[in-house]
Design a protein around this motif. Sequence first.
Motif, mmCIF file in Angstrom:
data_model
loop_
_atom_site.group_PDB
_atom_site.id
_atom_site.type_symbol
_atom_site.label_atom_id
_atom_site.label_comp_id
_atom_site.label_asym_id
_atom_site.label_seq_id
_atom_site.Cartn_x
_atom_site.Cartn_y
_atom_site.Cartn_z
ATOM 1 N N ASP A 20 10.911 6.174 11.931
ATOM 2 C CA ASP A 20 9.493 6.363 12.223
ATOM 3 C C ASP A 20 9.212 7.854 12.267
ATOM 4 O OD1 ASP A 20 6.892 6.488 13.130
ATOM 5 O OD2 ASP A 20 7.153 4.932 14.630
ATOM 6 N N THR A 26 9.256 2.438 9.222
ATOM 7 C CA THR A 26 9.631 2.083 7.862
ATOM 8 C C THR A 26 11.014 1.452 7.910
ATOM 9 O OG1 THR A 26 8.358 3.910 6.939
ATOM 10 C CG2 THR A 26 10.072 2.963 5.535
ATOM 11 N N THR A 28 14.181 0.213 5.700
ATOM 12 C CA THR A 28 14.821 0.403 4.406
ATOM 13 C C THR A 28 16.115 -0.400 4.388
ATOM 14 O OG1 THR A 28 13.919 2.638 4.319
ATOM 15 C CG2 THR A 28 15.708 2.140 2.818
ATOM 16 N N GLU A 42 12.810 0.261 0.185
ATOM 17 C CA GLU A 42 11.902 0.145 1.326
ATOM 18 C C GLU A 42 11.378 -1.281 1.344
ATOM 19 O OE1 GLU A 42 7.615 1.940 2.170
ATOM 20 O OE2 GLU A 42 9.172 3.477 2.054
ATOM 21 N N SER A 44 9.583 -2.636 4.320
ATOM 22 C CA SER A 44 8.326 -2.723 5.058
ATOM 23 C C SER A 44 7.938 -1.351 5.591
ATOM 24 C CB SER A 44 8.399 -3.732 6.206
ATOM 25 O OG SER A 44 9.226 -3.257 7.247
ATOM 26 N N HIS A 45 6.635 -1.191 5.785
ATOM 27 C CA HIS A 45 6.115 0.045 6.360
ATOM 28 C C HIS A 45 4.969 -0.311 7.295
ATOM 29 C CE1 HIS A 45 4.992 4.175 6.889
ATOM 30 N NE2 HIS A 45 3.747 3.843 6.593
ATOM 31 N N ASP A 46 5.067 0.166 8.512
ATOM 32 C CA ASP A 46 4.034 -0.066 9.532
ATOM 33 C C ASP A 46 3.743 -1.553 9.708
ATOM 34 O OD1 ASP A 46 2.353 0.814 11.543
ATOM 35 O OD2 ASP A 46 0.648 1.136 10.205
ATOM 36 N N GLN A 56 5.241 2.310 -2.501
ATOM 37 C CA GLN A 56 6.188 3.025 -1.636
ATOM 38 C C GLN A 56 5.854 4.512 -1.502
ATOM 39 O OE1 GLN A 56 10.281 2.268 -2.350
ATOM 40 N NE2 GLN A 56 9.912 0.180 -2.993
#
Length: 57
Positions: A20, A26, A28, A42, A44-46, A56
């Motif tokens: 973070d 994020t 990975t 990656e 997932s993000h947030d 990405q």
Amino acid sequence: MRRVDWRENGWGIGTQLIDDAGLGATVTCITALGTKVMLAREISHDGSPVTDCDEQA
């Protein structure tokens, strides 16, 4: 750049790393490991899944 020994950290293919940098977490996933290179994706993000490489950035 500091060399990282993947095995020393307990990392392997399928290991999920969470970071973070202030913009949301994020996640990975390591997909391949070599002696000098680690490939990762990656996932997932947030809290939202990443489904396309273009997202990405």
